[in-house]
Scaffold this motif. Structure first.
Motif, short mmCIF file in Angstrom:
data_model
loop_
_atom_site.label_atom_id
_atom_site.label_comp_id
_atom_site.label_asym_id
_atom_site.label_seq_id
_atom_site.Cartn_x
_atom_site.Cartn_y
_atom_site.Cartn_z
N UNK A 70 7.70 -40.56 -6.04
CA UNK A 70 8.48 -40.75 -5.15
C UNK A 70 10.60 -41.32 -5.77
N UNK A 71 10.12 -42.05 -7.17
CA UNK A 71 11.33 -42.11 -7.86
C UNK A 71 12.19 -40.21 -7.95
N UNK A 72 11.72 -39.48 -8.37
CA UNK A 72 11.62 -38.43 -8.85
C UNK A 72 12.46 -37.08 -7.35
N UNK A 73 11.39 -37.63 -6.08
CA UNK A 73 12.10 -36.92 -4.76
C UNK A 73 13.31 -37.66 -4.59
N UNK A 74 13.21 -39.20 -4.45
CA UNK A 74 14.23 -39.86 -4.01
C UNK A 74 15.68 -39.22 -4.53
N UNK A 117 19.83 -46.50 -3.85
CA UNK A 117 20.93 -47.36 -2.66
C UNK A 117 19.64 -47.61 -1.06
N UNK A 118 19.29 -46.05 -1.23
CA UNK A 118 18.45 -45.80 -0.08
C UNK A 118 17.00 -46.42 -0.65
N UNK A 119 16.56 -46.30 -1.76
CA UNK A 119 15.00 -46.60 -1.86
C UNK A 119 15.25 -48.60 -2.56
N UNK A 120 16.61 -49.13 -2.16
CA UNK A 120 16.84 -50.07 -1.86
C UNK A 120 16.05 -51.01 -0.78
N UNK A 148 9.72 -37.14 1.83
CA UNK A 148 10.16 -38.63 2.40
C UNK A 148 10.69 -37.81 3.35
N UNK A 149 11.28 -39.01 4.04
CA UNK A 149 11.85 -39.18 5.30
C UNK A 149 13.54 -39.65 5.72
N UNK A 150 13.52 -38.65 6.80
CA UNK A 150 15.34 -39.02 6.90
C UNK A 150 15.60 -37.54 7.62
N UNK A 151 15.49 -38.37 9.08
CA UNK A 151 15.84 -37.76 10.31
C UNK A 151 16.14 -38.61 11.39
N UNK A 210 15.57 -43.28 6.94
CA UNK A 210 14.72 -42.59 6.26
C UNK A 210 13.64 -43.75 5.38
N UNK A 211 12.62 -42.78 5.07
CA UNK A 211 11.67 -43.69 3.97
C UNK A 211 11.13 -43.13 3.15
N UNK A 212 9.91 -43.44 3.53
CA UNK A 212 8.77 -42.85 2.27
C UNK A 212 7.57 -42.79 2.84
#
Length: 221
Positions: A55-59, A69-72, A154-157, A161-163
């Protein structure tokens, strides 16, 4: 780094595998069909550690310098992530974590189509064999042990944004204590029927009344 994570000997919860879960999207008004489940494991489970690393690598790859910031933001909103601590899964009636969750972590995984189902011998069933699919998935109950292959994405639409996590494959790995009440045994409330002939089914269906029973009060008069 492999995109697919193998989760060994985890507990299955809220399974929608034999039959899909159907949910109405309040925004679009469209029905979403999903084969999904939750997978519970200890916090130090190697599969969960791999999942978080992926997840971290994808982000980082997708959001670059904004990744943290997005992960937080995702971490602070339970609806934006497919994982969490067991204490977050609270029963709204008891205000306590659901059975099996406390002290553990979980991953929610699903997909629009049926996941690959692996037999005890390690081979996947034929996806066109509906009977075999039903037989194996109905064996998987909340609380049992399973092995699963999942893939974070990863969702980004326009919805944010989300995982999320795809459920690639699943295999029954063993029995364990069922979550909830499980099957209730009420046999101790019953005794032998002294005269079975007094209750009989009449031809054409329905419940027969024998002369010795008499008529119910509402049928008399």
């Amino acid at each position: 780094m492999s995109e697919i994570i193998f989760l060994s000997n985890v507990r299955l919860s809220f399974p929608h595998l034999a039959e899909p879960q159907r949910q109405m999207n309040e925004v679009t008004g469209k029905e979403r069909v999903s084969y999904n489940c939750e997978l519970i494991m200890p916090q130090d489970h190697v599969g969960f550690q791999q999942f978080m690393q992926n997840y971290g690598a994808l982000a980082l790859d997708k959001w670059k310098e904004h990744a943290q910031n997005v992960m937080n933001m995702i971490q602070n909103d339970r609806k934006l992530r497919c994982f969490g601590k067991g204490e977050e899964k609270v029963n709204k009636k008891t205000f306590q974590p659901y059975d099996g969750y406390a002290g553990h972590v979980f991953i929610t995984a699903g997909r629009d189509s049926q996941p690959q189902v692996i037999q005890a011998d390690g081979y996947a069933i034929d996806p066109t064999n509906t009977m075999a699919y039903q037989q194996l998935t109905r064996k998987m109950y909340g609380g049992c042990r399973v092995n699963a292959a999942v893939k974070p994405w990863l969702q980004d639409n326009k919805h944010g944004r989300g995982v999320r996590c795809d459920l690639i494959a699943i295999q029954f790995a063993g029995d364990d204590t069922p979550f909830g009440e499980g099957a209730v045994d009420a046999s101790n409330l019953f005794g032998a029927v002294s005269n079975p002939a007094q209750a009989q089914v009449v031809p054409g269906g329905g419940f027969g009344v024998t002369p010795s029973m008499g008529l119910p009060p509402f049928m008399m008069g």
